[in-house]
Each structure stands twice: as C-alpha cells, then as structure tokens.
Design a protein around this motif. Structure first.
Motif, PDB file in Angstrom:
ATOM      1  N   TYR A 245       0.843  -1.206   0.000  1.00 15.97           N
ATOM      2  CA  TYR A 245       0.000   0.000   0.000  1.00 15.97           C
ATOM      3  C   TYR A 245       0.875   1.252   0.000  1.00 15.97           C
ATOM      4  O   TYR A 245       0.462   2.306   0.489  1.00 15.97           O
ATOM      5  N   THR A 246       2.062   1.132  -0.559  1.00 18.30           N
ATOM      6  CA  THR A 246       3.041   2.221  -0.483  1.00 18.30           C
ATOM      7  C   THR A 246       2.523   3.561  -0.996  1.00 18.30           C
ATOM      8  O   THR A 246       2.717   4.591  -0.333  1.00 18.30           O
ATOM      9  N   PRO A 247       1.873   3.640  -2.169  1.00 13.07           N
ATOM     10  CA  PRO A 247       1.405   4.952  -2.635  1.00 13.07           C
ATOM     11  C   PRO A 247       0.444   5.623  -1.651  1.00 13.07           C
ATOM     12  O   PRO A 247       0.570   6.830  -1.379  1.00 13.07           O
ATOM     13  N   ALA A 248      -0.506   4.856  -1.113  1.00 15.06           N
ATOM     14  CA  ALA A 248      -1.468   5.430  -0.164  1.00 15.06           C
ATOM     15  C   ALA A 248      -0.788   5.818   1.143  1.00 15.06           C
ATOM     16  O   ALA A 248      -1.079   6.864   1.731  1.00 15.06           O
ATOM     17  N   TYR A 249       0.151   4.988   1.598  1.00 17.82           N
ATOM     18  CA  TYR A 249       0.863   5.282   2.846  1.00 17.82           C
ATOM     19  C   TYR A 249       1.723   6.537   2.698  1.00 17.82           C
ATOM     20  O   TYR A 249       1.717   7.413   3.575  1.00 17.82           O
ATOM     21  N   LYS A 250       2.446   6.649   1.601  1.00 21.60           N
ATOM     22  CA  LYS A 250       3.271   7.838   1.387  1.00 21.60           C
ATOM     23  C   LYS A 250       2.423   9.102   1.309  1.00 21.60           C
ATOM     24  O   LYS A 250       2.804  10.153   1.845  1.00 21.60           O
ATOM     25  N   LYS A 251       1.282   9.008   0.653  1.00 18.54           N
ATOM     26  CA  LYS A 251       0.393  10.169   0.555  1.00 18.54           C
ATOM     27  C   LYS A 251      -0.142  10.539   1.937  1.00 18.54           C
ATOM     28  O   LYS A 251      -0.225  11.729   2.283  1.00 18.54           O
TER      29      LYS A 251
ATOM     30  N   VAL B  14     -19.837  -4.238  -9.697  1.00 21.65           N
ATOM     31  CA  VAL B  14     -20.095  -2.802  -9.901  1.00 21.65           C
ATOM     32  C   VAL B  14     -18.834  -2.007  -9.605  1.00 21.65           C
ATOM     33  O   VAL B  14     -18.447  -1.100 -10.365  1.00 21.65           O
ATOM     34  N   ILE B  15     -18.166  -2.352  -8.504  1.00 18.96           N
ATOM     35  CA  ILE B  15     -16.924  -1.671  -8.136  1.00 18.96           C
ATOM     36  C   ILE B  15     -15.875  -1.867  -9.227  1.00 18.96           C
ATOM     37  O   ILE B  15     -15.225  -0.917  -9.685  1.00 18.96           O
ATOM     38  N   LYS B  16     -15.702  -3.104  -9.648  1.00 16.16           N
ATOM     39  CA  LYS B  16     -14.684  -3.434 -10.650  1.00 16.16           C
ATOM     40  C   LYS B  16     -14.921  -2.706 -11.963  1.00 16.16           C
ATOM     41  O   LYS B  16     -13.990  -2.230 -12.620  1.00 16.16           O
ATOM     42  N   LYS B  17     -16.168  -2.584 -12.343  1.00 17.87           N
ATOM     43  CA  LYS B  17     -16.512  -2.012 -13.643  1.00 17.87           C
ATOM     44  C   LYS B  17     -16.492  -0.493 -13.645  1.00 17.87           C
ATOM     45  O   LYS B  17     -16.107   0.138 -14.643  1.00 17.87           O
ATOM     46  N   HIS B  18     -16.868   0.135 -12.523  1.00 20.63           N
ATOM     47  CA  HIS B  18     -17.109   1.580 -12.551  1.00 20.63           C
ATOM     48  C   HIS B  18     -16.229   2.419 -11.629  1.00 20.63           C
ATOM     49  O   HIS B  18     -16.168   3.635 -11.803  1.00 20.63           O
ATOM     50  N   PHE B  19     -15.566   1.801 -10.659  1.00 20.71           N
ATOM     51  CA  PHE B  19     -14.798   2.584  -9.688  1.00 20.71           C
ATOM     52  C   PHE B  19     -13.462   2.999 -10.281  1.00 20.71           C
ATOM     53  O   PHE B  19     -12.691   2.158 -10.747  1.00 20.71           O
ATOM     54  N   LYS B  20     -13.168   4.286 -10.251  1.00 21.55           N
ATOM     55  CA  LYS B  20     -11.902   4.817 -10.748  1.00 21.55           C
ATOM     56  C   LYS B  20     -10.899   4.839  -9.594  1.00 21.55           C
ATOM     57  O   LYS B  20     -11.030   5.634  -8.666  1.00 21.55           O
ATOM     58  N   PHE B  21      -9.906   3.973  -9.667  1.00 20.13           N
ATOM     59  CA  PHE B  21      -8.993   3.745  -8.562  1.00 20.13           C
ATOM     60  C   PHE B  21      -7.562   3.991  -8.998  1.00 20.13           C
ATOM     61  O   PHE B  21      -7.080   3.382  -9.965  1.00 20.13           O
ATOM     62  N   GLU B  22      -6.863   4.905  -8.307  1.00 19.67           N
ATOM     63  CA  GLU B  22      -5.491   5.239  -8.663  1.00 19.67           C
ATOM     64  C   GLU B  22      -4.465   4.462  -7.837  1.00 19.67           C
ATOM     65  O   GLU B  22      -3.394   4.133  -8.312  1.00 19.67           O
ATOM     66  N   GLY B  23      -4.783   4.192  -6.565  1.00 20.44           N
ATOM     67  CA  GLY B  23      -3.865   3.442  -5.715  1.00 20.44           C
ATOM     68  C   GLY B  23      -3.336   4.213  -4.531  1.00 20.44           C
ATOM     69  O   GLY B  23      -2.837   3.627  -3.567  1.00 20.44           O
ATOM     70  N   ASN B  24      -3.406   5.563  -4.604  1.00 19.41           N
ATOM     71  CA  ASN B  24      -2.899   6.355  -3.484  1.00 19.41           C
ATOM     72  C   ASN B  24      -4.015   6.941  -2.621  1.00 19.41           C
ATOM     73  O   ASN B  24      -3.773   7.763  -1.737  1.00 19.41           O
ATOM     74  N   GLU B  25      -5.251   6.503  -2.871  1.00 18.84           N
ATOM     75  CA  GLU B  25      -6.383   7.031  -2.113  1.00 18.84           C
ATOM     76  C   GLU B  25      -6.345   6.529  -0.662  1.00 18.84           C
ATOM     77  O   GLU B  25      -6.005   5.378  -0.393  1.00 18.84           O
ATOM     78  N   ARG B  26      -6.719   7.377   0.232  1.00 15.80           N
ATOM     79  CA  ARG B  26      -6.649   7.029   1.647  1.00 15.80           C
ATOM     80  C   ARG B  26      -7.601   5.907   2.022  1.00 15.80           C
ATOM     81  O   ARG B  26      -7.342   5.138   2.953  1.00 15.80           O
ATOM     82  N   PHE B  27      -8.713   5.785   1.316  1.00 13.72           N
ATOM     83  CA  PHE B  27      -9.709   4.795   1.723  1.00 13.72           C
ATOM     84  C   PHE B  27      -9.149   3.375   1.726  1.00 13.72           C
ATOM     85  O   PHE B  27      -9.650   2.511   2.448  1.00 13.72           O
ATOM     86  N   VAL B  28      -8.089   3.117   0.927  1.00 16.44           N
ATOM     87  CA  VAL B  28      -7.544   1.754   0.922  1.00 16.44           C
ATOM     88  C   VAL B  28      -6.909   1.402   2.258  1.00 16.44           C
ATOM     89  O   VAL B  28      -6.787   0.219   2.598  1.00 16.44           O
ATOM     90  N   LEU B  29      -6.512   2.404   3.031  1.00 14.73           N
ATOM     91  CA  LEU B  29      -5.926   2.160   4.337  1.00 14.73           C
ATOM     92  C   LEU B  29      -6.987   1.849   5.388  1.00 14.73           C
ATOM     93  O   LEU B  29      -6.658   1.375   6.483  1.00 14.73           O
ATOM     94  N   TYR B  30      -8.239   2.127   5.065  1.00 13.70           N
ATOM     95  CA  TYR B  30      -9.360   1.765   5.938  1.00 13.70           C
ATOM     96  C   TYR B  30     -10.024   0.460   5.492  1.00 13.70           C
ATOM     97  O   TYR B  30     -10.362  -0.379   6.328  1.00 13.70           O
ATOM     98  N   TYR B  31     -10.202   0.312   4.185  1.00 16.78           N
ATOM     99  CA  TYR B  31     -11.052  -0.771   3.678  1.00 16.78           C
ATOM    100  C   TYR B  31     -10.327  -1.792   2.815  1.00 16.78           C
ATOM    101  O   TYR B  31     -10.909  -2.815   2.451  1.00 16.78           O
ATOM    102  N   GLY B  32      -9.066  -1.527   2.476  1.00 13.10           N
ATOM    103  CA  GLY B  32      -8.361  -2.394   1.547  1.00 13.10           C
ATOM    104  C   GLY B  32      -8.578  -1.958   0.115  1.00 13.10           C
ATOM    105  O   GLY B  32      -9.375  -1.060  -0.180  1.00 13.10           O
ATOM    106  N   LYS B  33      -7.872  -2.595  -0.803  1.00 19.43           N
ATOM    107  CA  LYS B  33      -7.974  -2.238  -2.212  1.00 19.43           C
ATOM    108  C   LYS B  33      -9.209  -2.859  -2.846  1.00 19.43           C
ATOM    109  O   LYS B  33      -9.615  -3.966  -2.463  1.00 19.43           O
ATOM    110  N   PRO B  34      -9.796  -2.175  -3.829  1.00 16.63           N
ATOM    111  CA  PRO B  34     -10.838  -2.815  -4.616  1.00 16.63           C
ATOM    112  C   PRO B  34     -10.278  -4.048  -5.310  1.00 16.63           C
ATOM    113  O   PRO B  34      -9.119  -4.054  -5.730  1.00 16.63           O
ATOM    114  N   ARG B  35     -11.086  -5.062  -5.445  1.00 18.34           N
ATOM    115  CA  ARG B  35     -10.641  -6.280  -6.128  1.00 18.34           C
ATOM    116  C   ARG B  35     -10.414  -5.983  -7.606  1.00 18.34           C
ATOM    117  O   ARG B  35     -11.241  -5.361  -8.257  1.00 18.34           O
ATOM    118  N   GLU B  36      -9.271  -6.413  -8.091  1.00 18.05           N
ATOM    119  CA  GLU B  36      -8.928  -6.138  -9.497  1.00 18.05           C
ATOM    120  C   GLU B  36      -9.402  -7.278 -10.396  1.00 18.05           C
ATOM    121  O   GLU B  36      -9.609  -8.390  -9.957  1.00 18.05           O
TER     122      GLU B  36
END
Length: 398
Positions: A39-45, A376-398
C-alpha cells in the motif's frame, strides 16, 4: 501494589475501548499495516498529508470573524447553507432560500472550521496508527485540547446557533443545524486509533467523554434536538448516528443500543418505500446526492449497531422496505447518464457515481458475502492506488 493498580487502570482505559472502533474493521487495518509495502502509494500520501498537518495552528471557534447571537465567542455558530441575501430589500434581510446552492458566507463562521479540525485529527490519528510516530498523536492531541478542553478556546457543547438564517426567527439556530456536527462521527472513531500514545492521555480522553456526554444531553433535550429527532429524512438518520457514537464514546452503551433497536421501525419504515425509493430525498434538487447521503448515515449507524449485537442492515419490513432495497435502487443508475435519472440532480452526477462505488467498497469490507457489489466496483470505480480509503477498507478487487 500501587504499580499493579496503575497498570490495571491503564489496561482498563485502553482495553475496554478495544471494541470501540465502530466504523472500520481494525483487524483488516492491522492486516493492511502488516502488508504496508503493498500500500506504499497510499501510505506515502498519508504521511505527506500528515506532515502538512504538523505545520498548522490549532483551530478554535473563538478565532472566527463572526460571533454567535449570544455574544459568546465560545458558542458555535454557522450560517444555513442554502440561504442567501435578499436582493429585494435594502438590508438584504430576511435571507432567501436557494436549494442546492451554498452561500460562501459560510466561511465566516464555524462549520467549515469544525470540518477542517476533524479532518486534521483524522489524518494525524491514521498516520500515528500506521507509522507509530508519536509526533502525529501529539499534534492531534493539541488540536483536541484547543477545540474541546482549553477554557479560553473550547467550543461550548451545544449547537444552539447552528445554521441560523439572518433576519429569521431572531437568528436562533435551526434543528437542521445539528447535522453540522456529523464530522465528529469519523473523528471519534479516529481517536480509537491513538490508543497507546503517551499524548492521548487518560485525562484528555475523560475530558472528551464528558464533553460529548454533555453534547448528547443537549441533543436530547434542546428544542432543536427534539425537532431534529422527529424529522422524516436524512436529518433524523444523522441524528441517530451521531447520538449513537456520542453515547458509545462516552461509555453509555445501553443508550446507544436503544437507538439501534428502534432504528428499523423508526427510520427504515418511514423513509424507504418498498421499491427502494426515498421520497423525502427525491424531492430535492440534488436528489441522488441526498438519497445516497441518507444511506451513508444509515450504514454508519448500522455498523455501529452491529458492534452492539443489533443487525438492522438486513432488516426487511413486511412490505419489503429495507436498507439494501434503497441501495440497490441507486446502484441501478451507476454507469448511466444523468438523463437516465428520473429526478433532479443539478450538479455532481459523476462524483456521486464514484461515491456510490466507495460506499459499496465499505459494505463489502464489512460484509464480504455481498459479492454482487464487487462487479459494480470493478466495472465503474476509478482507482489510482494512493487514495486514503484503501488504508481503511483495503484495495478494490482487481
């Protein structure tokens, strides 16, 4: 013997709070922490953001340009968001309503400052949790001390002048103003992430418990609070969610559980139709926004209720009303154009599409069995990787 007693009190202070993390799954966050390299990008941000917070001065209601009608600097005051100067009168009074259009005069009062203070504490608490660096907890505790504890700068524990309207009702606050303090919901959860810090002391924690117990009492007994609790839309949902977290934080679990047990009949049955529509929200000019906003508050309350052994998120009324029916109605418009939405949404359509996906991510974080939302998440969610929410909920499934 004294050393043993001190140790027991220390452990009681922190261990009794072990289940007091209501909005996020701490076990999941601890697993993210163990795998933080992934989770390096999100942690650094996060750390970059937290380092910026270290440079800021504390916030206070006493620093604002305006002042409450009481004349007391420590009293919180905010302008009602959608009310504007009257162009038909020389003194611009009374203010007139423009639904969905925020008046920039808001910045002269306390609402935005309260939000900034809570956001700063959230950032610093999360940075402390993941880094273990005490400088972040120290700064967060400084913000808390100034806003809540210091007699010269603290906010008095009431919202008597929240969302006043110039020229109307003697400039008294409105019931709707109680939603101003919803920022405290995330903030009180963030404080649990600072357990163990030498700067988040037992004394500070106890002082904050007393402050929020007093605020909950004002919510329950004030004329504004009584009327807000009786509302039929997102304001009532917000009221319940706030009261639950205030009570939980203050250690009054039985009162929080009573709200949770009453929630299905009191809120779901009265706000959601069998087809999933929320008529009280659909009449707004930002109808999709307010429909989603209400469900976000319901989910917050539902997750807190889950910690109390009450599951109303899976409640279904005899005629089919439920939280998930309302959510699925909104999800049905994800990926569609604004013109497909049969109600008014004067701005922010794409933003609300993404916000819906984020809410779905929160749901599957707590309830992995809700696999229908993963597509729905996989198809429509725009995910960059540095968003803070991944540190709360984990990454969206790819």
């Amino acid at each position: 013997m004294k050393k043993i007693s001190a140790l027991v009190l220390f452990l009681m202070f922190f261990c009794l709070e072990s289940k007091a993390q209501w909005l996020w799954d701490v076990k999941k966050m601890q697993e993210i922490k163990r795998q933080i390299k992934n989770y390096t990008p999100a942690y650094k941000k996060l750390i970059s953001d937290a380092d910026q917070e270290l440079k800021k001065e504390p916030y206070s209601v006493t620093y604002k340009k305006g002042i409450a009608p009481s004349g007391v600097k420590n009293d919180y005051v905010s302008l009602s968001r959608y009310w504007w100067p009257n162009p038909e009168t020389t003194d611009k009074l009374p203010y007139i309503y423009k639904d969905g259009q925020s008046n920039p005069e808001l910045n002269e009062y306390d609402r935005n400052t309260l939000g900034k203070m809570c956001a700063s504490v959230n950032t610093l608490a999360l940075a402390y949790f993941y880094s273990g660096n005490e400088k972040y907890a120290k700064k967060a505790s400084e913000f808390l001390q100034v806003w809540f504890m210091d007699p010269t700068t603290k906010m008095n524990p009431h919202l008597e002048y929240a969302q006043f309207i110039p020229g109307r009702d003697g400039s008294k606050g409105r019931p709707e103003g109680l939603i101003d303090s919803y920022s405290f919901v995330d903030m009180l959860n963030s404080l649990q992430l600072m357990k163990g810090s030498k700067y988040y002391t037992k004394e500070l924690h106890s002082g904050l418990q007393q402050w929020f117990s007093a605020l909950a009492q004002w919510f329950q007994t004030s004329s504004q609070g009584i009327r807000e609790e009786a509302a039929k839309n997102n304001h009532a949902t917000s009221y319940d969610s706030q009261m639950m977290v205030f009570y939980l934080f203050a250690g009054e679990e039985a009162k929080a559980k009573a709200i949770a047990e009453a929630f299905p009949k009191k809120r779901i049955d009265t706000q959601i139709e069998p087809d999933g529509k929320q008529p009280h929200e659909l009449r707004r000019t930002l109808s999709y926004h307010y429909s989603l906003y209400n469900l976000a508050h319901m989910f917050d309350a539902g997750v807190m209720s889950k910690a109390l052994g009450v599951d109303f998120l899976n409640y279904v009324s005899a005629d089919g009303k439920s939280f998930y029916k309302a959510l699925d109605y909104l999800v049905g418009f994800v990926g569609k154009e604004l013109q497909d939405w049969p109600y008014q949404q004067i701005s922010g359509w794409e933003e609300k599409q993404q916000e819906t996906c984020l809410n779905l991510l929160k749901i599957v974080s707590f309830f992995p069995e809700k696999q229908q939302y993963q597509e729905v998440i996989k198809k429509h969610f725009k995910f960059e990787g540095n968003e803070r929410f991944v540190l709360y909920y984990g990454k969206p499934r790819e």
